[in-house]
Scaffold this active site. Structure first.
Site, PDB file in Angstrom:
ATOM      1  N   LYS A 111      12.426 -34.261  21.768  1.00 18.17           N
ATOM      2  CA  LYS A 111      11.394 -34.656  22.287  1.00 18.17           C
ATOM      3  C   LYS A 111      10.847 -33.731  23.179  1.00 18.17           C
ATOM      4  O   LYS A 111       9.689 -33.660  23.452  1.00 18.17           O
ATOM      5  CB  LYS A 111      11.866 -35.929  22.940  1.00 18.17           C
ATOM      6  N   LYS A 193      11.338 -37.349   7.940  1.00 18.60           N
ATOM      7  CA  LYS A 193      11.830 -38.590   8.493  1.00 18.60           C
ATOM      8  C   LYS A 193      10.504 -39.418   8.875  1.00 18.60           C
ATOM      9  O   LYS A 193       9.683 -39.010   9.493  1.00 18.60           O
ATOM     10  CB  LYS A 193      12.642 -38.570   9.600  1.00 18.60           C
ATOM     11  N   LYS A 196       7.161 -42.402  14.596  1.00 14.10           N
ATOM     12  CA  LYS A 196       5.784 -42.402  15.117  1.00 14.10           C
ATOM     13  C   LYS A 196       5.396 -41.146  15.753  1.00 14.10           C
ATOM     14  O   LYS A 196       4.166 -40.554  15.541  1.00 14.10           O
ATOM     15  CB  LYS A 196       6.008 -43.397  16.349  1.00 14.10           C
TER      16      LYS A 196
HETATM   17  P1  TYM Z   1      13.779 -46.629  17.224  1.00 13.24           P
HETATM   18  O1  TYM Z   1      12.938 -47.716  18.018  1.00 13.24           O
HETATM   19  O2  TYM Z   1      13.175 -45.248  17.370  1.00 13.24           O
HETATM   20  O3  TYM Z   1      14.074 -47.095  16.076  1.00 13.24           O
HETATM   21  C1  TYM Z   1      14.586 -48.435  15.842  1.00 13.24           C
HETATM   22  C2  TYM Z   1      15.441 -48.450  14.560  1.00 13.24           C
HETATM   23  O4  TYM Z   1      14.911 -47.830  13.585  1.00 13.24           O
HETATM   24  C3  TYM Z   1      15.598 -47.032  12.891  1.00 13.24           C
HETATM   25  N1  TYM Z   1      14.750 -45.949  12.163  1.00 13.24           N
HETATM   26  C4  TYM Z   1      14.861 -45.530  10.877  1.00 13.24           C
HETATM   27  N2  TYM Z   1      16.023 -45.528  10.026  1.00 13.24           N
HETATM   28  C5  TYM Z   1      15.587 -44.990   8.893  1.00 13.24           C
HETATM   29  N3  TYM Z   1      14.670 -44.130   8.530  1.00 13.24           N
HETATM   30  C6  TYM Z   1      13.777 -43.897   9.459  1.00 13.24           C
HETATM   31  N4  TYM Z   1      12.826 -43.138   9.195  1.00 13.24           N
HETATM   32  C7  TYM Z   1      13.562 -44.549  10.623  1.00 13.24           C
HETATM   33  N5  TYM Z   1      12.838 -44.177  11.806  1.00 13.24           N
HETATM   34  C8  TYM Z   1      13.356 -45.309  12.816  1.00 13.24           C
HETATM   35  C9  TYM Z   1      16.243 -46.134  14.221  1.00 13.24           C
HETATM   36  O5  TYM Z   1      17.511 -45.432  13.522  1.00 13.24           O
HETATM   37  C10 TYM Z   1      16.534 -47.453  14.908  1.00 13.24           C
HETATM   38  O6  TYM Z   1      17.931 -47.998  14.329  1.00 13.24           O
HETATM   39  N6  TYM Z   1      17.186 -45.395  20.865  1.00 13.24           N
HETATM   40  C11 TYM Z   1      16.813 -46.606  19.887  1.00 13.24           C
HETATM   41  C12 TYM Z   1      16.793 -47.750  20.387  1.00 13.24           C
HETATM   42  C13 TYM Z   1      17.821 -48.489  21.262  1.00 13.24           C
HETATM   43  C14 TYM Z   1      19.030 -48.842  20.575  1.00 13.24           C
HETATM   44  C15 TYM Z   1      20.029 -49.311  21.651  1.00 13.24           C
HETATM   45  C16 TYM Z   1      19.542 -49.076  19.307  1.00 13.24           C
HETATM   46  C17 TYM Z   1      18.002 -48.590  22.460  1.00 13.24           C
HETATM   47  N7  TYM Z   1      18.995 -49.047  22.764  1.00 13.24           N
HETATM   48  C18 TYM Z   1      21.045 -49.694  21.562  1.00 13.24           C
HETATM   49  C19 TYM Z   1      20.861 -49.476  18.886  1.00 13.24           C
HETATM   50  C20 TYM Z   1      21.632 -50.009  20.262  1.00 13.24           C
HETATM   51  C21 TYM Z   1      15.671 -45.912  19.080  1.00 13.24           C
HETATM   52  O7  TYM Z   1      14.911 -44.997  19.797  1.00 13.24           O
HETATM   53  O8  TYM Z   1      15.400 -46.657  17.940  1.00 13.24           O
END
Ligand code: TYM
Length: 324
Positions: A111, A193, A196
């Protein structure tokens, strides 16, 4: 029966990477387990600085989860900041987290490289995530591959706290990641991947015409139509396989191997399959959007349940380290 917990950031409309990497597993796991799913608005503050947009996306993520069929009677669908206990636990955890563990985090480095300022919130992001998970005594955390390192750090922090303060008994339960091999990394329009921040997403509830238009933009190689192609290494086929029925998938794989199928045809079939796949959810979404008061009720009831569960664990942690 296991405790399931996972979160999604409200930093934009959810895309099909979120769906196959996480939301689909949320749906499967809510049936026979005790599930907590939340909208990670505290986390989104590390990249989004527009209060109106944050409120809007937070609402939109809850509606998306409901539209996809998550059952608010079975799962607790809450908003992270409705449980302020999270930030208190994050502080307790931060006091036992070595800087070195956070310095090696790939997502922080990524990031900052993409131009986000190197702020403390971004740096401490994994500690807040550890608090989210440990606060609910989670057994399993369904996520995509990109969250694996955060899960490892969560376990390390929990073990460290247990070691420092546990006196033989466990303060925190150690969670396990739940990552499906077939959908660990969903590729975006450019083959990287789907994310956003790469601008290569297809959103779940984009208009059908926009979905079809984007699918046409998926990057492919220049293998001619007649040439045999390998379905196992082609990202376009990978996407098609997620949406097509098993019979259609098998037929298309066979045609790839024989040659004679052009990417244009695959894209047009993928566009149709994608639109049809989310059609029932699109309808349910309209209903929820027409009744924002029902969404607010779901949110309030879930906040109550989540807070009660969180309090038990926070009190255990406070007691263990002596801030009570
Ligand atoms: P975030 O908001 O970026 O994404 C949400 C979930 O979607 C999955 N994901 C993907 N899986 C496969 N291929 C992709 N291209 C792809 N893009 C997104 C992410 O792996 C995620 O599971 N840090 C986390 C949010 C969070 C969280 C937590 C998750 C905060 N606290 C506690 C689990 C437990 C995040 O930024 O996900």
């Amino acid at each position: 029966m296991k405790r399931i917990l996972s979160g999604i950031q409200p930093s934009g409309a959810l895309h099909i990477g979120n769906y196959f990497g996480a939301l689909k597993q949320f749906l499967a796991l809510e049936r026979d387990n005790e599930a907590f799913y939340f909208v990670a608005d505290y986390h989104a503050l590390t990249s989004l600085r527009d209060p109106q947009a944050l409120r809007g996306y937070t609402f939109d993520v809850i509606v998306t989860m409901l539209a996809l069929g998550l059952d608010p009677e079975k799962a607790t669908l809450f908003v992270q900041s409705d449980v302020p206990e999270t930030t208190e636990l994050a502080w307790l955890l931060t006091t036992v987290t070595p800087m070195g563990w956070l310095e090696k985090c790939v997502s922080y480095k990524d990031k900052v490289q993409q131009g986000l300022p190197a702020e403390h919130g971004l740096f401490a992001y994994p500690v807040l995530q550890a608090a989210d998970i440990l606060l609910y005594d989670a057994d399993l955390v369904p996520v995509g591959q990109d969250q694996k390192q955060h899960l490892e750090i969560t376990r390390d922090i929990a073990e460290r706290f247990n070691h420092v303060y546990g006196k033989g008994s466990e303060v925190f339960r150690l969670p396990n990641p739940y990552i499906l091999e077939t959908s660990a990394v969903i590729p975006g329009l450019d083959g990287r991947k789907m994310s956003k921040s790469y601008g290569n997403t297809i959103e779940i509830f984009e208009e059908p015409a926009a979905i079809r238009k984007k699918v046409k933009k998926i990057v492919t190689d220049s293998t001619p139509v007649e040439a045999p192609k390998n379905p196992d290494t082609d990202p376009l086929f990978g996407l098609y396989a997620l949406f097509a029925s098993p019979a259609d998938r098998a037929e298309m794989a066979e045609r790839y191997r024989q040659g004679g199928v052009g990417y244009g045809e695959v894209k047009s079939r993928l566009g149709d399959a994608m639109v049809a796949f989310f059609e029932p959810a699109r309808e349910r979404r309209k209903e929820w959007l027409a009744h924002p008061e029902r969404v607010a009720e779901v949110r309030a009831a879930a906040a109550d349940r989540a807070r009660r569960a969180a309090r038990t664990v926070l009190d255990r942690a406070r007691e263990a380290c002596g801030v009570c």
